[in-house]
Design a protein around this motif. Structure first.
Motif, PDB file in Angstrom:
ATOM      1  N   GLY A 236       0.813  -1.210   0.000  1.00 58.66           N
ATOM      2  CA  GLY A 236       0.000   0.000   0.000  1.00 58.66           C
ATOM      3  C   GLY A 236       0.845   1.256   0.000  1.00 58.66           C
ATOM      4  O   GLY A 236       0.541   2.235  -0.700  1.00 58.66           O
ATOM      5  N   ILE A 237       1.942   1.248   0.763  1.00 60.41           N
ATOM      6  CA  ILE A 237       2.848   2.397   0.792  1.00 60.41           C
ATOM      7  C   ILE A 237       3.497   2.605  -0.570  1.00 60.41           C
ATOM      8  O   ILE A 237       3.560   3.731  -1.089  1.00 60.41           O
ATOM      9  N   ALA A 238       3.970   1.518  -1.177  1.00 63.46           N
ATOM     10  CA  ALA A 238       4.655   1.617  -2.466  1.00 63.46           C
ATOM     11  C   ALA A 238       3.745   2.198  -3.535  1.00 63.46           C
ATOM     12  O   ALA A 238       4.127   3.129  -4.273  1.00 63.46           O
ATOM     13  N   LYS A 239       2.538   1.674  -3.656  1.00 66.60           N
ATOM     14  CA  LYS A 239       1.635   2.115  -4.722  1.00 66.60           C
ATOM     15  C   LYS A 239       1.014   3.471  -4.403  1.00 66.60           C
ATOM     16  O   LYS A 239       0.825   4.302  -5.300  1.00 66.60           O
ATOM     17  N   GLY A 240       0.702   3.709  -3.141  1.00 65.46           N
ATOM     18  CA  GLY A 240       0.103   4.989  -2.766  1.00 65.46           C
ATOM     19  C   GLY A 240       1.049   6.155  -2.984  1.00 65.46           C
ATOM     20  O   GLY A 240       0.687   7.163  -3.603  1.00 65.46           O
ATOM     21  N   PHE A 241       2.283   6.035  -2.495  1.00 64.92           N
ATOM     22  CA  PHE A 241       3.250   7.122  -2.665  1.00 64.92           C
ATOM     23  C   PHE A 241       3.709   7.221  -4.120  1.00 64.92           C
ATOM     24  O   PHE A 241       4.047   8.312  -4.588  1.00 64.92           O
ATOM     25  N   GLY A 242       3.728   6.093  -4.831  1.00 64.98           N
ATOM     26  CA  GLY A 242       4.061   6.146  -6.249  1.00 64.98           C
ATOM     27  C   GLY A 242       3.041   6.956  -7.026  1.00 64.98           C
ATOM     28  O   GLY A 242       3.397   7.783  -7.877  1.00 64.98           O
TER      29      GLY A 242
ATOM     30  N   LEU B  21      -5.622   1.731  -9.614  1.00 62.00           N
ATOM     31  CA  LEU B  21      -6.332   0.473  -9.890  1.00 62.00           C
ATOM     32  C   LEU B  21      -5.645  -0.704  -9.209  1.00 62.00           C
ATOM     33  O   LEU B  21      -6.312  -1.607  -8.693  1.00 62.00           O
ATOM     34  N   LEU B  22      -4.329  -0.685  -9.184  1.00 61.68           N
ATOM     35  CA  LEU B  22      -3.594  -1.742  -8.505  1.00 61.68           C
ATOM     36  C   LEU B  22      -3.882  -1.739  -7.007  1.00 61.68           C
ATOM     37  O   LEU B  22      -4.057  -2.808  -6.389  1.00 61.68           O
ATOM     38  N   LEU B  23      -3.938  -0.546  -6.421  1.00 59.61           N
ATOM     39  CA  LEU B  23      -4.280  -0.447  -5.002  1.00 59.61           C
ATOM     40  C   LEU B  23      -5.672  -1.007  -4.722  1.00 59.61           C
ATOM     41  O   LEU B  23      -5.877  -1.772  -3.765  1.00 59.61           O
ATOM     42  N   ILE B  24      -6.631  -0.628  -5.557  1.00 60.65           N
ATOM     43  CA  ILE B  24      -8.018  -1.061  -5.343  1.00 60.65           C
ATOM     44  C   ILE B  24      -8.141  -2.577  -5.464  1.00 60.65           C
ATOM     45  O   ILE B  24      -8.741  -3.243  -4.604  1.00 60.65           O
ATOM     46  N   THR B  25      -7.572  -3.125  -6.536  1.00 66.12           N
ATOM     47  CA  THR B  25      -7.693  -4.577  -6.741  1.00 66.12           C
ATOM     48  C   THR B  25      -6.914  -5.358  -5.680  1.00 66.12           C
ATOM     49  O   THR B  25      -7.308  -6.467  -5.307  1.00 66.12           O
ATOM     50  N   PHE B  26      -5.817  -4.793  -5.195  1.00 61.44           N
ATOM     51  CA  PHE B  26      -5.003  -5.488  -4.198  1.00 61.44           C
ATOM     52  C   PHE B  26      -5.755  -5.647  -2.882  1.00 61.44           C
ATOM     53  O   PHE B  26      -5.702  -6.711  -2.245  1.00 61.44           O
ATOM     54  N   PHE B  27      -6.479  -4.596  -2.466  1.00 58.16           N
ATOM     55  CA  PHE B  27      -7.148  -4.641  -1.171  1.00 58.16           C
ATOM     56  C   PHE B  27      -8.630  -5.024  -1.268  1.00 58.16           C
ATOM     57  O   PHE B  27      -9.164  -5.664  -0.347  1.00 58.16           O
ATOM     58  N   ALA B  28      -9.307  -4.643  -2.344  1.00 58.47           N
ATOM     59  CA  ALA B  28     -10.751  -4.885  -2.436  1.00 58.47           C
ATOM     60  C   ALA B  28     -11.086  -6.266  -2.988  1.00 58.47           C
ATOM     61  O   ALA B  28     -12.189  -6.766  -2.757  1.00 58.47           O
ATOM     62  N   THR B  29     -10.185  -6.877  -3.738  1.00 55.11           N
ATOM     63  CA  THR B  29     -10.464  -8.197  -4.315  1.00 55.11           C
ATOM     64  C   THR B  29      -9.390  -9.180  -3.874  1.00 55.11           C
ATOM     65  O   THR B  29      -8.731  -9.826  -4.692  1.00 55.11           O
ATOM     66  N   ALA B  30      -9.224  -9.292  -2.564  1.00 52.92           N
ATOM     67  CA  ALA B  30      -8.167 -10.133  -2.014  1.00 52.92           C
ATOM     68  C   ALA B  30      -8.365 -11.614  -2.316  1.00 52.92           C
ATOM     69  O   ALA B  30      -7.431 -12.400  -2.235  1.00 52.92           O
ATOM     70  N   GLY B  31      -9.582 -11.992  -2.687  1.00 51.89           N
ATOM     71  CA  GLY B  31      -9.847 -13.397  -2.971  1.00 51.89           C
ATOM     72  C   GLY B  31      -9.500 -13.809  -4.383  1.00 51.89           C
ATOM     73  O   GLY B  31      -9.696 -14.969  -4.755  1.00 51.89           O
ATOM     74  N   HIS B  32      -8.987 -12.891  -5.184  1.00 46.46           N
ATOM     75  CA  HIS B  32      -8.639 -13.200  -6.569  1.00 46.46           C
ATOM     76  C   HIS B  32      -7.272 -12.611  -6.888  1.00 46.46           C
ATOM     77  O   HIS B  32      -6.646 -11.947  -6.047  1.00 46.46           O
TER      78      HIS B  32
END
Length: 331
Positions: free
Chosen positions: A174-180, A229-240
């Protein structure tokens, strides 16, 4: 991602196709973007003769992109072919994918720092300019640190990445993608602000600056949208594994937009190089530095700097010459 999210059960858990389908299609898109990177690189190295530092960075980006593509191919082979139909490979992340994540972090950071280099070449004064450059560097370094931390966690806990996701790994990602994403947003805003401030009201100069702003904004939208989009999919769709499909394409977007900005000089030269523009005033000189920084020119010899002559043999595709009472700038 929980263990139950990746292993089908009798109650109707996700199937093999549901888990790996998004990754497969993301892989297909990355192959296309990899081909675009190769074409962009070919066009750049055959058309331009930039400073050694710029060409070295471009060559590094291209080599890293090809290496990343090879590592992704190997990882997709491992996960999808030898154990087809089995979820066992998801028990651990491959070393190839670990290295690819590190390469992705380096490409992202390099692209962001190249924007800082462009802004530095502008030599714009004022506290706002200094703060924006500092923020891009700081956010970029924090994002790189987070990404390196993710890679370290992937090597240390390979069994806690896809299944039973490690909490520290998730935080670092989250830190990597958010600050990026934040660094890309600030870089885009900063360059647009500096280009806007250089507008003299003269039609041809304004048109060129608008074209440059469109390039900068389009680049910023693409890479920032990919990071978000990477942040959203990483945390919101953890089952996929949707996030993995986005991840393997984010690197390609950074490389393509990097070369896209460099190669855009050809179309701008064809559009604005007819004749010479004789302008005057300090604002126009400032405008020249902004344009030259946003789209760097081929290097000049000492004779050119002294006499202001344009020798097409030393310019890969020619240059747009803007002349003021005190300055000659080849764009």
């Amino acid at each position: 991602m929980s263990a139950n999210a990746t292993v089908p059960d009798a109650t109707g858990g996700p199937t093999f196709a549901e888990i790996f389908g998004p990754v497969f299609w993301g892989f297909c898109v990355s192959l296309i973007l990899g081909g675009v990177s190769a074409l962009q690189g070919y066009l750049y190295f055959t058309r331009y003769n930039d400073k050694f530092l710029v060409r070295a960075v471009a060559a590094m980006m291209l080599v890293l992109d090809f290496t990343s593509m090879a590592l992704i191919c190997q990882s997709m082979y491992y996960y999808m072919l030898p154990h087809f139909g089995s979820f066992a490979p998801l028990g651990a992340v491959t070393s190839e994918l670990n290295v690819e994540c590190l390469i992705s972090a380096v490409i992202t950071f390099t692209s962001q720092m190249y924007f800082v280099y462009q802004l530095y070449m502008v030599k714009s004064a004022g506290m706002t300019a200094a703060v924006m450059k500092a923020l891009i560097i700081v956010f970029g370094m924090v994002g790189l640190s987070g990404a390196i931390g993710c890679v370290a966690m992937m090597f240390m806990y390979p069994h806690s990445i896809f299944t039973n996701r490690n909490h520290v790994f998730a935080v670092l990602a989250g830190i990597a993608k958010g600050f990026g994403a934040a660094a890309d947003i600030i870089a885009t805003i900063a360059m647009c602000m500096f280009l806007k401030s250089a507008d003299t009201g003269i039609k041809r100069t304004s048109s060129m600056l608008k074209a440059l702003m469109h390039l900068v904004i389009n680049r910023g939208i693409l890479v920032t949208a990919a990071q978000i989009l990477l942040l959203i999919t990483f945390f919101a769709t953890a089952g996929h594994l949707y996030w993995l499909a986005v991840h393997i394409n984010t690197t390609k977007l950074y490389v393509n937009t990097f070369f896209g900005m460099l190669n855009a000089r050809t179309s701008l030269q064809e559009r604005y190089a007819t004749g010479h523009m004789s302008l005057s005033g300090e604002t126009t000189a400032y405008s020249q530095r902004l344009v030259a920084a946003a789209i760097p020119a081929s290097p000049k010899t000492a004779a050119h700097e002294k006499f202001g002559e344009l020798d097409t043999q030393n310019y890969a595709m020619g240059a747009i010459r803007v002349t003021t009472s005190s300055t000659v700038a080849d764009i």
